[in-house]
Design a protein around this motif. Structure first.
Motif, mmCIF file in Angstrom:
data_model
loop_
_atom_site.group_PDB
_atom_site.id
_atom_site.type_symbol
_atom_site.label_atom_id
_atom_site.label_comp_id
_atom_site.label_asym_id
_atom_site.label_seq_id
_atom_site.Cartn_x
_atom_site.Cartn_y
_atom_site.Cartn_z
ATOM 1 N N GLU A 220 24.634 32.031 41.830
ATOM 2 C CA GLU A 220 25.415 32.977 41.787
ATOM 3 C C GLU A 220 26.807 32.263 41.124
ATOM 4 N N ALA A 221 27.446 32.405 40.302
ATOM 5 C CA ALA A 221 28.462 32.227 38.983
ATOM 6 C C ALA A 221 28.926 33.588 39.452
ATOM 7 N N GLY A 222 30.232 34.067 39.307
ATOM 8 C CA GLY A 222 30.957 34.509 38.772
ATOM 9 C C GLY A 222 30.846 35.724 39.403
ATOM 10 N N GLY A 223 30.207 35.968 40.744
ATOM 11 C CA GLY A 223 29.505 37.092 41.080
ATOM 12 C C GLY A 223 27.846 37.811 40.995
ATOM 13 N N VAL A 224 28.023 37.161 39.767
ATOM 14 C CA VAL A 224 26.420 37.717 39.238
ATOM 15 C C VAL A 224 24.977 36.740 38.861
ATOM 16 N N THR B 208 22.493 34.092 38.016
ATOM 17 C CA THR B 208 22.332 33.712 36.799
ATOM 18 C C THR B 208 21.758 32.538 36.536
ATOM 19 N N PRO B 209 20.650 31.888 35.293
ATOM 20 C CA PRO B 209 20.292 30.861 35.449
ATOM 21 C C PRO B 209 20.669 29.885 35.793
ATOM 22 N N TYR B 210 20.577 28.474 36.823
ATOM 23 C CA TYR B 210 21.401 27.406 36.876
ATOM 24 C C TYR B 210 21.088 26.213 35.926
ATOM 25 N N PHE B 211 20.527 26.631 35.074
ATOM 26 C CA PHE B 211 20.292 25.395 34.122
ATOM 27 C C PHE B 211 20.534 26.121 33.123
ATOM 28 N N ALA B 212 21.467 25.845 31.555
ATOM 29 C CA ALA B 212 21.601 27.133 30.991
ATOM 30 C C ALA B 212 21.062 26.277 29.625
ATOM 31 N N GLY B 213 20.460 25.246 29.827
ATOM 32 C CA GLY B 213 19.051 24.944 28.635
ATOM 33 C C GLY B 213 18.765 22.855 28.794
ATOM 34 N N ILE B 214 18.422 21.807 28.198
ATOM 35 C CA ILE B 214 18.215 21.030 27.648
ATOM 36 C C ILE B 214 18.207 20.556 26.542
ATOM 37 N N TRP B 215 18.996 19.768 26.387
ATOM 38 C CA TRP B 215 19.123 18.951 25.152
ATOM 39 C C TRP B 215 17.881 17.683 25.182
ATOM 40 N N ALA B 216 17.396 17.825 23.977
ATOM 41 C CA ALA B 216 16.498 16.811 23.811
ATOM 42 C C ALA B 216 16.695 16.309 22.332
ATOM 43 N N ILE B 217 16.207 14.690 22.503
ATOM 44 C CA ILE B 217 16.414 13.911 21.132
ATOM 45 C C ILE B 217 14.705 13.793 21.566
ATOM 46 N N PHE B 218 13.440 14.297 20.911
ATOM 47 C CA PHE B 218 12.772 13.110 21.122
ATOM 48 C C PHE B 218 11.781 12.816 20.203
ATOM 49 N N GLY B 219 10.786 11.596 20.988
ATOM 50 C CA GLY B 219 10.472 10.575 20.270
ATOM 51 C C GLY B 219 9.129 10.344 20.986
ATOM 52 N N PHE C 64 30.010 20.553 29.768
ATOM 53 C CA PHE C 64 29.105 22.184 30.589
ATOM 54 C C PHE C 64 29.534 22.286 31.837
ATOM 55 N N ALA C 65 29.073 21.257 32.648
ATOM 56 C CA ALA C 65 28.959 21.639 34.211
ATOM 57 C C ALA C 65 30.286 21.215 34.597
ATOM 58 N N LYS C 66 31.686 21.536 33.991
ATOM 59 C CA LYS C 66 33.285 20.828 34.268
ATOM 60 C C LYS C 66 33.322 21.837 34.192
ATOM 61 N N ALA C 67 33.031 22.265 32.460
ATOM 62 C CA ALA C 67 34.479 23.271 31.906
ATOM 63 C C ALA C 67 32.709 24.787 33.411
ATOM 64 N N SER C 68 32.017 24.890 33.806
ATOM 65 C CA SER C 68 31.286 25.857 34.537
ATOM 66 C C SER C 68 31.510 25.516 36.053
ATOM 67 N N ARG C 69 32.661 24.496 36.913
ATOM 68 C CA ARG C 69 33.197 24.096 37.808
ATOM 69 C C ARG C 69 31.938 23.473 38.745
ATOM 70 N N ARG C 70 30.907 22.872 38.170
ATOM 71 C CA ARG C 70 29.741 22.686 38.668
ATOM 72 C C ARG C 70 28.946 23.797 39.148
ATOM 73 N N ARG C 71 29.043 25.157 38.619
ATOM 74 C CA ARG C 71 28.048 26.421 39.106
ATOM 75 C C ARG C 71 26.768 26.296 38.191
ATOM 76 N N ARG D 16 14.668 30.917 42.545
ATOM 77 C CA ARG D 16 15.624 30.286 43.864
ATOM 78 C C ARG D 16 16.710 30.629 44.112
ATOM 79 N N LEU D 17 17.517 30.992 44.924
ATOM 80 C CA LEU D 17 18.979 30.808 44.562
ATOM 81 C C LEU D 17 19.549 29.795 45.014
ATOM 82 N N TRP D 18 20.995 29.535 44.860
ATOM 83 C CA TRP D 18 21.186 28.539 45.015
ATOM 84 C C TRP D 18 22.676 28.631 45.659
ATOM 85 N N ARG D 19 23.404 28.579 46.603
ATOM 86 C CA ARG D 19 24.925 29.136 46.890
ATOM 87 C C ARG D 19 25.586 27.540 47.345
#
Length: 611
Positions: A23-27, A29-40, A76-83, A206-209
């Motif tokens: 729950e972020a800003g009362g809404v 939303t997915p906790y993981f906004a995405g995944i960064w990947a460099i493949f090998g 991203f996590a810091k700007a999202s206040r760890r939410r 699963r919702l994490w509060r």
């Protein structure tokens, strides 16, 4: 019997990540906004195959440097206040170890990011596999063991069913306000591709509060009693104020009681700069108003700060003071001999506000601090005033601040700029100041700016970076262009590591190996930073001085893509007003008279600290 679904471990892991909610800003939303990947070779056939089928539910972003993409995730996590958070996956070997620096940064700053480096074969069928580090005394060691000391949670996945327990444990750390930090799941290459019959219930959303534990009654009562008895109390706001979303409560408490508030690097922006009780930054890079209040205070209440010496000057500035620490992490709450109040910052400040109803600080304390702020504001005007000579960092900061909107975010990390920004940047809103100074990691800035922009695309993001940091890591500028996440980069070129050059001379040393001119060289490089930024796809220009900077900032604001402005600055000038002594050990033996004098001063300082 519960129903199952047959998936590879990598497919199951990706599906599970996509199912986690917050729950972020009362809404919701997915906790993981995405995944960064460099493949090998260590993750492309496992995680790569899995993520290719998850683009809608779990976006994958390609970066140019593993450390850079991890910095973006952390920002991203810091700007999202760890939410909210992001994950990062790499191959085994250099791809994985490139993220270790970022993991340390996240650990120090208590920021959540999930690291998913590839690892050796669990079966050891090809042993050693390409890029494998061999420990002849311990066959279980891999390069990923480097993540152990810089992860809050670490596990190596050697069987596909292990993620059923490992993933919730990692998530528990990522979302716990006291334990928060990086989690690492080292993914054995062969196991990523192995299939298992997973229970369908494992993938249920699963919702994490966020947890908000209240302070112990006795600890809270002690805090209330101490504040009521104080003649000259001071609040020091740390990053925990922002992560707890406690800034409005803090502003109300300060307004009602008249208690002045100083801010750490992580806590800057908790109060608007022009709030009547705002003293600005504290510590080595603090304002004269905040540091004078700390020296005169009879009670210091830290809120959500880990009391790092450089950012608060706590070992000397707070020496002999009664210190009470409100912190959700008990180890932080007891630092520097503090009396602990362990609990959520917002909950505790709300309780304190209620208990102090009708109580105010004495008029003399309030008036003294307001006079000190007025004096500091006059010093700010002098430090940031435009001039015709080669500009200082402070003058550039002043020009950028005057052009930035109230909702803009400034991003920085290392060198002299964070100290000048801590003193001089005037934050209008929470989130308007994003400086990584827990680890002070050169190279965070550009990637960090990208992460901040991804967290809040509506905000203008202004990255301020020195030439030294820019040269260390700039590749995610190209990523910002590729993704359409526009940032403005103001690159201050003082031709070397100006901050450390000043520190070197301040401890009696001669200029050596910091500025390019003082380093070994056959020829001094003429680096065209604007041309380099253009080659990465950004718009760019070099300005001739402060007079041209304002117009360039306007062009940058109007640009649809990332924009780099280069300006030459003087490496010798720093803001003299404010500040506090910093414990930097000086050589005990030297042939230089300047070092000998600096050592005598250092010994005098630490003798005073012992007393």
């Amino acid at each position: 019997m519960s129903r199952t679904v047959r998936l590879t471990m990598a497919q199951a892991l990706s599906r599970w990540l996509a199912a986690q909610r917050v729950e972020a800003g009362g809404v919701e939303t997915p906790y993981f906004a995405g995944i960064w990947a460099i493949f090998g070779h260590g993750n492309v056939a496992g995680m790569g195959e899995a993520l290719a089928g998850m683009e809608d539910a779990l976006p994958t972003y390609r970066a140019h440097n593993e450390q850079g993409m991890a910095h973006a995730a952390i920002a991203f996590a810091k700007a999202s206040r760890r939410r909210r958070s992001m994950a990062c996956t790499t191959s085994i070997g250099p791809g994985a170890t490139n993220m270790v620096t970022a993991a340390a940064l996240a650990h120090v700053n208590r920021l959540p990011v999930l690291f998913l480096p590839g690892d050796v074969y669990a079966s050891r069928r090809p042993d050693p596999v390409l890029q494998q580090i061999e420990d002849f005394a311990d066959a279980t060691v891999s390069a990923n063991d480097c993540f152990r000391p810089v992860s809050r949670y670490f596990d190596r996945i050697t069987r596909p069913e292990q993620i059923i327990d490992a993933l919730p444990r990692a998530m528990g750390v990522l979302t716990d306000p006291a334990l928060c930090g990086p989690a690492t799941l080292a993914l054995c290459q062969d196991v990523q591709a192995e299939a298992f019959d997973y229970p369908e219930g494992f993938f249920a959303p699963r919702l994490w509060r966020p947890r908000r534990p209240r302070a112990d009654r006795a600890e809270l009562a002690g805090l209330i009693e101490a504040v009521r008895a104080a003649k000259a109390p001071l609040i020091v706001a740390g990053g925990g104020v922002l992560y707890s979303e406690a800034e409005a409560v803090l502003a109300d408490l300060a307004a009602r009681t008249g208690i002045p508030v100083a801010e750490t690097q992580a806590g800057k922006g908790a109060l608007a700069w022009d709030h009547r009780q705002a003293l600005g930054s504290i510590g080595v890079t603090g304002t004269s108003a905040a540091n004078a209040a700390a020296e005169a205070a009879d009670l210091i209440v830290g809120v959500g700060t880990r009391l790092q010496d450089f950012t608060t000057g706590s070992r000397t500035l707070f020496a002999g003071k009664r210190l009470i620490q409100i912190n959700i992490a008990a180890p932080d709450a007891i630092k520097q001999g503090a009396e602990a109040v362990v609990g959520d910052a917002r909950e505790t400040l709300e309780a304190l506000t209620e208990a102090l109803a009708g109580w105010r600080v004495e008029a003399a304390w309030r008036d003294a601090n307001r006079a000190a702020v007025a004096e500091w504001n006059a010093a700010w005007d002098v430090a940031t005033a435009p001039g015709s000579a080669l500009p200082s960092d402070a003058q550039v900061i002043g020009a950028v601040w005057r052009q930035a909107g109230e909702d803009a975010t400034v991003v920085c990390a290392a060198g002299g700029l964070p100290g000048e920004l801590h003193k001089l940047w005037r934050s209008h809103r929470p989130g308007g100041y994003h400086v990584e100074y827990g680890f002070s990691c050169m190279g965070y800035e550009v990637a960090g700016g990208l992460g901040v922009k991804m967290a809040d695309p509506a905000r203008d993001v202004i990255v301020m970076v020195g030439d030294g940091s820019y040269l260390m890591l700039n590749s995610e500028l190209a990523t910002s262009v590729m993704l359409g996440h526009k940032i403005t980069v103001v690159l201050l070129d003082n031709r070397g590591y100006g901050c450390i050059n000043r520190l070197q001379q301040g401890t009696g040393g001669r200029p050596f190996n910091n500025l390019l001119a003082d380093a070994a060289h056959a020829v001094l490089p003429e680096i065209d930073f604007a041309a380099h930024a253009l080659s990465l796809g950004a718009a760019a220009e070099k300005v001739g001085g402060l007079a041209e900077l304002d117009a360039a900032l306007g062009r940058a604001k109007a640009s649809a893509k990332s924009y780099v402005i280069v300006i030459d600055t003087d490496p010798a000038i720093t803001t003299e007003a404010g500040g506090h002594w910093w414990d930097v050990a000086v050589a005990e033996v030297s042939v230089r008279a300047e070092v000998q004098a600096a050592r005598r001063d250092y010994e005098h300082r630490i003798d005073g600290e012992r007393q």
